[in-house]
Design a protein around this motif. Structure first.
Motif, PDB file in Angstrom:
ATOM      1  N   ALA A  54       6.979   6.997  -8.358  1.00 53.69           N
ATOM      2  CA  ALA A  54       7.181   6.051  -9.470  1.00 53.69           C
ATOM      3  C   ALA A  54       8.514   6.338 -10.148  1.00 53.69           C
ATOM      4  O   ALA A  54       8.835   7.492 -10.428  1.00 53.69           O
ATOM      5  CB  ALA A  54       6.051   6.192 -10.482  1.00 53.69           C
ATOM      6  N   GLY A  55       9.276   5.278 -10.400  1.00 53.95           N
ATOM      7  CA  GLY A  55      10.461   5.410 -11.242  1.00 53.95           C
ATOM      8  C   GLY A  55      11.696   5.968 -10.564  1.00 53.95           C
ATOM      9  O   GLY A  55      12.519   6.622 -11.201  1.00 53.95           O
ATOM     10  N   PHE A  56      11.843   5.685  -9.267  1.00 54.32           N
ATOM     11  CA  PHE A  56      13.094   6.102  -8.608  1.00 54.32           C
ATOM     12  C   PHE A  56      14.255   5.244  -9.143  1.00 54.32           C
ATOM     13  O   PHE A  56      14.033   4.154  -9.693  1.00 54.32           O
ATOM     14  CB  PHE A  56      12.960   5.949  -7.074  1.00 54.32           C
ATOM     15  CG  PHE A  56      14.162   6.452  -6.326  1.00 54.32           C
ATOM     16  CD1 PHE A  56      14.605   7.759  -6.499  1.00 54.32           C
ATOM     17  CD2 PHE A  56      14.867   5.619  -5.459  1.00 54.32           C
ATOM     18  CE1 PHE A  56      15.719   8.229  -5.819  1.00 54.32           C
ATOM     19  CE2 PHE A  56      15.994   6.080  -4.777  1.00 54.32           C
ATOM     20  CZ  PHE A  56      16.416   7.388  -4.968  1.00 54.32           C
ATOM     21  N   SER A 102       7.262   3.362  -1.707  1.00 50.46           N
ATOM     22  CA  SER A 102       7.383   2.201  -2.598  1.00 50.46           C
ATOM     23  C   SER A 102       6.915   0.961  -1.830  1.00 50.46           C
ATOM     24  O   SER A 102       6.963   0.936  -0.605  1.00 50.46           O
ATOM     25  CB  SER A 102       8.831   2.024  -3.033  1.00 50.46           C
ATOM     26  OG  SER A 102       8.990   0.766  -3.675  1.00 50.46           O
ATOM     27  N   GLY A 103       6.516  -0.067  -2.586  1.00 50.15           N
ATOM     28  CA  GLY A 103       6.120  -1.323  -1.950  1.00 50.15           C
ATOM     29  C   GLY A 103       7.230  -2.355  -1.981  1.00 50.15           C
ATOM     30  O   GLY A 103       7.042  -3.489  -1.533  1.00 50.15           O
ATOM     31  N   ASP A 134       9.863  -4.309  -8.925  1.00 53.20           N
ATOM     32  CA  ASP A 134       9.683  -3.344  -7.830  1.00 53.20           C
ATOM     33  C   ASP A 134       8.352  -2.605  -7.980  1.00 53.20           C
ATOM     34  O   ASP A 134       7.600  -2.421  -7.016  1.00 53.20           O
ATOM     35  CB  ASP A 134      10.814  -2.295  -7.828  1.00 53.20           C
ATOM     36  CG  ASP A 134      12.175  -2.902  -7.519  1.00 53.20           C
ATOM     37  OD1 ASP A 134      12.256  -3.740  -6.601  1.00 53.20           O
ATOM     38  OD2 ASP A 134      13.162  -2.533  -8.202  1.00 53.20           O
ATOM     39  N   HIS A 135       8.087  -2.188  -9.212  1.00 51.61           N
ATOM     40  CA  HIS A 135       6.852  -1.443  -9.489  1.00 51.61           C
ATOM     41  C   HIS A 135       5.624  -2.294  -9.155  1.00 51.61           C
ATOM     42  O   HIS A 135       4.665  -1.815  -8.536  1.00 51.61           O
ATOM     43  CB  HIS A 135       6.863  -1.014 -10.960  1.00 51.61           C
ATOM     44  CG  HIS A 135       5.561  -0.490 -11.455  1.00 51.61           C
ATOM     45  ND1 HIS A 135       4.952   0.635 -10.910  1.00 51.61           N
ATOM     46  CD2 HIS A 135       4.724  -0.926 -12.451  1.00 51.61           C
ATOM     47  CE1 HIS A 135       3.803   0.842 -11.548  1.00 51.61           C
ATOM     48  NE2 HIS A 135       3.644  -0.088 -12.470  1.00 51.61           N
ATOM     49  N   LEU A 136       5.663  -3.593  -9.544  1.00 45.74           N
ATOM     50  CA  LEU A 136       4.528  -4.476  -9.243  1.00 45.74           C
ATOM     51  C   LEU A 136       4.330  -4.619  -7.738  1.00 45.74           C
ATOM     52  O   LEU A 136       3.210  -4.751  -7.240  1.00 45.74           O
ATOM     53  CB  LEU A 136       4.736  -5.853  -9.901  1.00 45.74           C
ATOM     54  CG  LEU A 136       4.668  -5.841 -11.442  1.00 45.74           C
ATOM     55  CD1 LEU A 136       5.012  -7.217 -12.012  1.00 45.74           C
ATOM     56  CD2 LEU A 136       3.286  -5.391 -11.930  1.00 45.74           C
TER      57      LEU A 136
END
Ligand code: SAH
Ligand code: SF4
Ligand code: F3S
Length: 449
Positions: free
Chosen positions: A316-318, A276-277, A325-327
């Motif tokens: 994706a989608g943890f 994740s970023g 968070d996704h961005l």
């Protein structure tokens, strides 16, 4: 042939077929299994119809991996009907995770063997032949199969995997591997060196050193760490390419990067799974680094190895992942400019920290949409990365015939990119200088100069 005094071939030429799923570790393990079975008189077949024994080496990392294997086991039932006495064994991570419950479905499975119990496989097969179905899922703190010389199944005769350690101590909250593979343990460096040297002498030109977190390799008796091991193996011959996987970002040291930069035959390619970023997600995942730390490691790679490719894994989608968070994941991808990525939707695994204490609360359609955005971005980044290589010249190690045409061969650059070019009179194992003339998102096309 003089047989007196020789151990009778217990397997008595019975034919073994092995199917392998999951990671490169499993590919390596199947080769160890084959070695153990051959030493007991069993012979390998690559035709399932010929098999007296079918082993399926399994993966539990995501639910869809397991579903696929259940499907295969049901297909094997048909073979069992046609050939009474056919033995089916489930090996690997799914065997370890599901244990007895795999045995409960009647007429499906005869043997269940976890990743540390492969030495007992010949005995388990013998018992199964006598009608006693068997299970061994004992995990070990010591087993590394160190002295077993794997029987290579890869066939290309050019590149091989070498397991340098087993297990994992990291406990990322989403991950089942520490439960299926047990505690981390490192293999005697001398046996690793000997295996790599033996492969080189037999014509192999590339070895990949494997572990769940190679940077924590540690051989306590003489203090050998990963940097020293890498240096040792790369010292075998400059014509032997050395790769490794996987590096955990929290443990990738400058020392390893320095060894890489001093040895040109250590490939300019690092697989550094970010997952994740978002630093907040990394904390929830128990990855034990932040986005800033990760970017610091990328900067160190660029400093020591300006031309190194960087690849990653992303989830994706943890649990609890927000749009913000996704961005952050998308922006990390842009910032690093990954050459390639493995991208997954979060899949809850029973028994993990996440399944015990966190809600799998990102709706399926949101996970899917985020994964698609990640994949689309990576497709663009991969294409841009390949386009930058057009017009450049690389050393390519030839691996085999291209899938597209028998007139073409394929090989890899040090940066682990696949290059396709005309066959000429070249053959697998050759090093060629290739000028890149075109590309797609996944492949470079070139001509030999
Ligand atoms: N030891 C390696 C990778 C092991 S598993 C590492 O730490 O990088 C390979 C990849 O599968 C992981 O990097 C992760 O991206 C993915 N993965 C693991 N568990 C998962 C899960 N429960 N759902 C989705 N992807 C998962
Ligand atoms: Fe799983 Fe984390 Fe270990 Fe990798 S480091 S195998 S993701 S627990
Ligand atoms: Fe799968 Fe086990 Fe590898 S769960 S990814 S086969 S370590």
């Amino acid at each position: 042939m003089e047989l007196r005094g020789m151990r009778p071939a217990v397997g008595s030429q019975r034919k073994l077929y092995i199917e392998t799923y999951g990671c490169q570790m499993n590919t390596g393990d199947s080769e160890i299994v084959l070695s153990i079975m051959q030493a007991d008189g069993f012979v390998f077949t690559d035709e399932i119809a010929q098999a007296d024994i079918i082993f399926v080496n399994t993966c539990s990392v995501r639910d869809n991996a397991e579903q696929r294997i259940w499907g295969r086991l049901n297909e094997f039932k048909r073979h069992k009907k046609q050939k009474p006495g056919l033995i089916v064994g489930v090996l690997g991570c799914m065997a370890e995770r599901l244990k007895e419950s795999l045995m409960e479905k009647q007429g499906l499975v005869d043997i269940v063997a976890g990743p540390d119990s492969y030495r007992s496989l010949p005995d388990l097969v013998r018992s199964a032949s006598d009608g006693m179905r068997g299970i061994n899922v004992q995990l070990s703190k010591e087993e590394t199969y160190a002295e077993i010389s794997p029987v290579r199944l890869d066939k290309n005769g050019v590149s091989a995997f070498i397991a340098i350690m087993r297990g994992c101590n990291n406990m990322c909250s989403y991950c089942v591997v520490p439960y299926t593979r047990g505690r981390e343990r490192s293999r005697d460096p001398q046996t690793i060196y000997n295996e790599a040297k033996g492969l080189f002498e037999r014509g192999y030109r590339e070895v990949t050193l494997l572990g769940q977190n190679v940077n924590s390799y540690a051989w306590e008796p003489d203090g050998t760490g990963f940097a020293e091991l890498l240096d040792m193996v790369a010292g075998i011959d400059p014509a032997l390419r050395v790769r490794f996987a996987t590096s955990h970002p929290k443990d990738l040291s400058d020392k390893v990067l320095q060894v890489m930069s001093a040895r040109e035959n250590i490939c300019r390619s690092i697989h550094l799974p970010a997952q994740s970023g978002s630093s907040r997600m990394l904390e929830v995942m128990n990855r034990r680094y932040t986005r800033e730390w990760y970017l610091g490691r990328i900067a160190a790679i660029k400093k020591y190895l300006p031309d190194c490719s960087v690849t990653t894994d992303l989830i994706a989608g943890f649990c609890t992942e927000t749009e913000e968070d996704h961005l952050q994941t998308l922006s990390l991808m842009e910032q690093v400019g990954y050459d390639f990525a493995f991208m997954f939707k979060y899949s809850e695994r029973p028994g993990t920290k996440a399944s015990r204490s966190m809600a799998d609360d990102v709706p399926e359609e949101v996970k899917t949409r985020r994964l698609i955005q990640i994949i689309e971005l990576q497709n663009r980044l991969s294409l841009e990365s390949n386009r930058r290589d057009v017009g450049r010249t690389f050393e390519v190690l030839v691996e085999g015939t291209s899938k597209r045409s028998p007139q073409q061969l394929f090989g890899r650059t040090s940066r682990n990119k696949v290059v396709v070019f005309d066959r000429g009179d070249h053959k697998p194992g050759d090093y060629l200088t290739v000028e890149i003339t075109g590309c797609s998102g996944a492949t470079l096309y070139g001509s030999v100069i």
